[in-house]
Design an enzyme around this catalytic site. Structure first.
Site, PDB file in Angstrom:
ATOM      1  CG  ASP A 135      48.826  53.133  50.226  1.00  0.00           C
ATOM      2  OD1 ASP A 135      49.187  53.740  49.582  1.00  0.00           O
ATOM      3  OD2 ASP A 135      48.854  51.876  50.006  1.00  0.00           O
ATOM      4  CE1 TYR A 137      42.802  48.663  46.226  1.00  0.00           C
ATOM      5  CE2 TYR A 137      40.563  49.470  45.681  1.00  0.00           C
ATOM      6  CZ  TYR A 137      41.510  48.419  45.784  1.00  0.00           C
ATOM      7  OH  TYR A 137      41.029  47.144  45.561  1.00  0.00           O
ATOM      8  CG  HIS A 142      45.837  47.273  42.746  1.00  0.00           C
ATOM      9  ND1 HIS A 142      46.404  46.041  42.893  1.00  0.00           N
ATOM     10  CD2 HIS A 142      45.359  47.560  43.866  1.00  0.00           C
ATOM     11  CE1 HIS A 142      46.478  45.805  44.102  1.00  0.00           C
ATOM     12  NE2 HIS A 142      45.825  46.731  45.207  1.00  0.00           N
ATOM     13  CD  GLU A 210      51.253  51.471  47.341  1.00  0.00           C
ATOM     14  OE1 GLU A 210      51.216  52.680  47.788  1.00  0.00           O
ATOM     15  OE2 GLU A 210      50.597  50.621  48.096  1.00  0.00           O
ATOM     16  CG  ASP A 242      51.225  49.217  51.339  1.00  0.00           C
ATOM     17  OD1 ASP A 242      51.659  49.225  52.804  1.00  0.00           O
ATOM     18  OD2 ASP A 242      50.208  49.263  50.784  1.00  0.00           O
ATOM     19  CD  GLN A 249      44.745  43.192  52.080  1.00  0.00           C
ATOM     20  OE1 GLN A 249      45.884  43.064  51.888  1.00  0.00           O
ATOM     21  NE2 GLN A 249      44.118  44.324  51.436  1.00  0.00           N
ATOM     22  CE1 TYR A 253      38.508  42.086  52.920  1.00  0.00           C
ATOM     23  CE2 TYR A 253      38.271  44.519  52.259  1.00  0.00           C
ATOM     24  CZ  TYR A 253      37.933  42.995  52.056  1.00  0.00           C
ATOM     25  OH  TYR A 253      37.223  42.856  51.096  1.00  0.00           O
TER      26      TYR A 253
END
Lengths: 430, 430
Positions: A135, A137, A142, A210, A242, A249, A253
């Protein structure tokens, strides 16, 4: 090879709804279960699903070098591995077969009954066995929004962001097709102000708007793909949700990236729309804000004007469109993504999937996640039938749709990816 | 089911070297190409590779429910999906067949010639098609060392580290078996003091001493696995070298974790040693320093005493053992890792691989990476034949070995994973 299938004036002898996402100019590829419980590879025109396995057995692909069972499979991986030349021959042939003046299949009632299904008779499957899923970014809006929320406006974009398409590896095993419901995930989270984590259901389940592209076998270990050659290795695109759990998270993360907050589920639309079908909708990517290292430079229009929307449908109510965005807002295009991914020699295989990252646009109504739309929950999103949402509630359905349209060319669409969020999974007592 | 194959007094009629990693008590599983260019699943005793596909065709697995072609495959995935009961039946049967007093195969010269190969006659392959690969970060010594280097001693461990087994998704497509050379990767890196990145070969290529476990089909989307049931879903373990490029990693990894710095190559030993074979070497994990949330608590000994070493061999010279560590140093054990990975409902499939993370021990000679051994390059590692290393040089070979041994029980080993680093890949001019 001429893209005969892209002739905008071509019409089909099949009855198709006006403004369908799937005119004869689309010819996407998917995998479905027929009413006879057979899994086959197929395409879609209007609201018909067409069994390519049966078409092939009946000889309609004569002259195209295909193995006998290439379409009688439960994934598109082998067909995709056959390469772009084969995809084009097959797409052109399908287009010819269904062209309004071609009697070959049109006048063969028996064959028509064998190969054409009403969409309601088939059950769409995951179109590929996804080997690796990455994925990116790649939306600057965003990345800036999320960065602003968590680190302030001055430190919104990380120093590397404008120099390379940031990406991380995702989990393939939890990628599901549209229509499969998912459960609210549980894991650890750190309540505000607490120093010790607690265990429980995520209270911040979110979607991410996405798209994702599917690759063919592109390179061997050690080799790289240039931005010039990248598109040769892209089979097509799907819509991609997603799913993310923001509270999980936030706690997990650092320093290695999202894990359980993402790998509980990711959903895709079942029809892969080929890059060839999107050809008429090429457009420029945003202008780079920093000079690019040579391997990320490119020529020509490498993005596509794909209009996207997200709808939220509470249980038993009408949906509200909560965001409208566009694939073209993506700062790093697919050719740059693939060039970056392989510049170190990382091999890309047939059936790998690469997500765009959340496709937020420049205005608040074009943000691609609840996190951004509700700005961390500070500005709940109003729903048309009353009520509002900071994040996704149990029994809500999230629907992503996408299509291309110009004045001169028929609408080419992706259908939808629609996923319902169920409450936390309750194991059956043995 | 009794683990008859674990009888420490059992001897085989095959001639095996003293102190082999592969006595009749081991019976690992792998995939190899025979001298006749046939791919088959096999096991290893001493320096013999045994063709299980041929053994099965000759009827030696009679009475065990196996499909005809279960071993005539290029991956172990289907066999692993058959589950623990089947693995045990097969391992016990192989042990019986090669037990010194069993004449069935021993006295059948023709069958012996068909199924037994000298190890030098076969070419080991990747044992499984790895669907998803996850890498944990479960050594407290490694996490503390790396954290100290980059953030100082006070902030070495992130707040989440003692509460959950931190992990990230890795790339499956670049996992290769022992023996395949790799190329020095290139990508972006930020020179010290610079504000703009440059492109070029990594100057800080590093190994990571790890082990990895291979799972069976464990759970469906939404379901979880408890620490109590976790081991039922673990087929076995391999040695694992998680190649890393530290300069690339430093520039790219914020905020979503390592990407190109890891996915250029990861190497594993080709023989999967079953958890059953490791049973005699169970030991305690380190005592938790924080109270664990219930889903991470467990009973009994869930770790294994596996002695590990890393050797570095410059081109044409003798190797130097540069680190000695142990699997048992791992703070979070495999049962906790699998319980955490699935607590949100993430599905785990047959052939998935989960890395331990770098297995550093408490003393400086037990650190599992050059980054730690040379402390960011500040203390070069001396080599026995002269010279030293901060990181890995072109044409160096890195070899990881591992084995278990107690006074009462024969040595059970993993063989090795050996990988040579070649210079940057030079594409052939067309």
């Amino acid at each position: 090879m001429p893209l005969a299938a892209n002739d905008p004036t071509r019409k089909t002898w099949l009855k198709t709804p006006k403004n369908t996402d799937f005119p004869i100019q689309n010819i996407p590829f998917g995998v479905f279960l027929t009413r006879d419980d057979v899994i086959t590879i197929g395409t879609r025109i209007g609201n018909y699903a067409i069994d390519l396995g049966a078409l092939h057995q009946l000889g309609y692909f004569e002259g195209i070098p295909l193995t006998d069972d290439i379409f009688l499979q439960d994934t598109l991986n082998d067909f995709i591995a056959d390469g772009r030349k084969t995809w084009r021959l097959v797409r052109n042939r399908i287009s010819e077969l269904f062209e309004e003046n071609n009697p070959a299949l049109r006048e063969n009632k028996k064959d028509r009954a064998t190969v054409i299904f009403d969409l309601s008779e088939v059950e769409m499957q995951l179109p590929v066995q996804i080997g690796d899923y990455t994925d990116f970014y790649s939306s600057i809006e965003h990345a800036t929004n999320v960065g602003t929320m968590f680190r302030g406006k001055e430190n919104a974009l990380m120093p590397n962001w404008l120099h390379l398409p940031v990406a991380y590896h995702g989990r393939s095993s939890s990628i599901i097709p549209s229509g499969i419901p998912i459960h609210r995930p549980q894991s650890q989270k750190l309540p505000n102000g607490a120093t010790e984590p607690i265990f429980g259901p995520s209270r911040q389940v979110d979607f991410e708007l996405e798209m994702a592209f599917i690759t063919t076998a592109a390179n061997n270990l050690g080799e790289s793909i240039t931005t010039k050659d990248a598109e040769e290795n892209i089979f097509g695109l799907v819509l991609f949700n997603d799913w993310s759990a923001r509270d999980i998270q936030k706690w997990e993360y650092v320093p290695l990236g999202p894990f359980l907050s993402k790998n509980f589920a990711s959903s895709i639309s079942p029809w892969i729309v080929t890059l060839d079908a999107l050809e008429p909708f090429r457009t420029d990517s945003p202008k780079p804000q920093k000079e690019l290292l040579p391997y990320l430079q490119y020529e020509g229009k490498k993005s596509f004007d794909i209009k996207l929307e997200v709808a939220l449908q509470p249980d038993g109510k009408k949906e509200t469109v909560i965001a409208k965005s566009n694939f073209k807002y993506m700062y790093w295009n697919m050719s740059q993504q693939l060039a970056h991914h392989t510049v170190n020699g990382c091999p890309v295989n047939a059936g790998d999937m690469m997500g765009s990252g959340t496709l937020s646009g420049p205005t608040p109504d074009s943000y691609g996640s609840m996190l951004e739309l509700s700005w961390k929950g500070e500005r709940p999103v109003r729903l048309d039938e009353g009520g509002d949402r900071k994040f996704i509630r149990d029994h809500d359905t999230v629907i992503i749709r996408g299509h291309c349209k110009t004045k001169e060319y028929p609408r080419i669409g992706f259908g939808e990816v629609s996923t319902k969020l169920l409450p936390v999974f309750q194991p059956k007592t043995k």
